[in-house]
Design an enzyme around this catalytic site. Structure first.
Site, PDB file in Angstrom:
ATOM      1  N   GLY A 196       0.812  -1.210   0.000  1.00 34.46           N
ATOM      2  CA  GLY A 196       0.000   0.000   0.000  1.00 34.46           C
ATOM      3  C   GLY A 196       0.844   1.258   0.000  1.00 34.46           C
ATOM      4  O   GLY A 196       2.066   1.234   0.058  1.00 34.46           O
TER       5      GLY A 196
ATOM      6  N   PHE B 270      -2.795   7.581   6.924  1.00 34.68           N
ATOM      7  CA  PHE B 270      -2.765   8.251   8.225  1.00 34.68           C
ATOM      8  C   PHE B 270      -3.436   7.377   9.269  1.00 34.68           C
ATOM      9  O   PHE B 270      -4.461   6.751   9.011  1.00 34.68           O
ATOM     10  CB  PHE B 270      -3.500   9.593   8.156  1.00 34.68           C
ATOM     11  CG  PHE B 270      -3.693  10.245   9.499  1.00 34.68           C
ATOM     12  CD1 PHE B 270      -2.640  10.884  10.131  1.00 34.68           C
ATOM     13  CD2 PHE B 270      -4.927  10.197  10.150  1.00 34.68           C
ATOM     14  CE1 PHE B 270      -2.797  11.450  11.385  1.00 34.68           C
ATOM     15  CE2 PHE B 270      -5.094  10.764  11.398  1.00 34.68           C
ATOM     16  CZ  PHE B 270      -4.032  11.397  12.021  1.00 34.68           C
TER      17      PHE B 270
ATOM     18  N   CYS C 251      -3.376   6.875   0.252  1.00 40.15           N
ATOM     19  CA  CYS C 251      -3.176   5.634  -0.511  1.00 40.15           C
ATOM     20  C   CYS C 251      -2.780   5.904  -1.961  1.00 40.15           C
ATOM     21  O   CYS C 251      -2.947   5.042  -2.831  1.00 40.15           O
ATOM     22  CB  CYS C 251      -4.410   4.741  -0.432  1.00 40.15           C
ATOM     23  SG  CYS C 251      -4.809   4.251   1.257  1.00 40.15           S
TER      24      CYS C 251
END
Length: 233
Positions: free
Chosen positions: A81, A85, A178
């Site tokens: 990934g 956060f 992401c």
């Protein structure tokens, strides 16, 4: 006859990211050598940005020197990934489980993680779904409510999922979450008018969803976080 499956659940409260990472590494080794059951860490982190093994730190939109000003840390990891956060009021699950014992592969594992968060959201009348191709996690249209970033080593998992209960969403403005631009991040609080129980109950509901999706029959609860994190257990 099917063998009953047990999952040990460690409820750790708010844990510094590096402490949680160190604990995961220890538990992965213990699971590989069959010294522990499948284990699930349930916790939250102080405000923390993490970058996956592709090291896409360019998706951090503010200088690293300014992170201290907003009360956040940045850590590099070996999970899959992109940048994400973690913070207060976000339910995080880190499964340390054997996929080989379950007889499933990486794709099925991620799909089950998505289903865990989809089922969780549905309990509050929120209809979530997996992302489109290249969009990991769980979404409500263009709004992301749950992130997934996993590592699998010799069939043993670590890292995991983060489900947004009611985090401070302003932290997500400082990253391309992401690595997917032009999409929003949302939370359960933002998407529902339901009356919320205490946050600890919501985290336990998420754990229950995980246990159902992954077919665990027995949950063994542990709540003495200091003993586990200090490594004195």
């Amino acid at each position: 006859m099917r063998v009953l499956r047990s999952l040990e659940v460690l409820k750790l409260g708010v844990v510094n990211y590096l402490d949680a990472l160190k604990l995961q590494e220890k538990l992965v080794l213990d699971r590989k050598s069959h010294r522990i059951w499948d284990t699930l860490l349930s916790l939250q982190h102080p405000p923390t940005y993490t970058v996956g093994k592709r090291q896409t730190v360019h998706n951090l939109l503010i200088p690293q020197s300014e992170l201290e000003q907003i009360g956040a840390e940045l850590h590099y990891t070996q999970r899959g990934g992109d940048i994400t956060f973690h913070g207060p009021h976000q339910a995080i699950l880190y499964p340390i489980i054997s996929l080989r014992d379950m007889g499933i592969g990486a794709r099925s594992y991620v799909e089950k993680m998505e289903l865990t968060m989809i089922e969780m959201a549905a309990q509050y009348g929120v209809k979530a779904c997996p992302g489109q191709a290249g969009e990991t996690g769980v979404w409500l249209g263009e709004r992301k409510i749950g992130a997934i970033g996993v590592r699998i080593s010799n069939g043993i998992t670590s890292h995991g999922l983060a489900f947004n209960i009611d985090p401070d969403l302003t932290y997500f403005r400082h990253i391309i979450p992401c690595g997917i631009a032009d999409k929003e991040v949302t939370s359960l609080r933002r998407e529902t008018h339901s009356i919320f129980p205490p946050e600890e109950i919501i985290q336990e509901q998420l754990i229950s969803c995980f246990a159902r999706i992954f077919d665990y029959d027995n949950l063994i609860w542990k709540e003495d976080a200091s003993v586990v994190i200090d490594g004195t257990e």
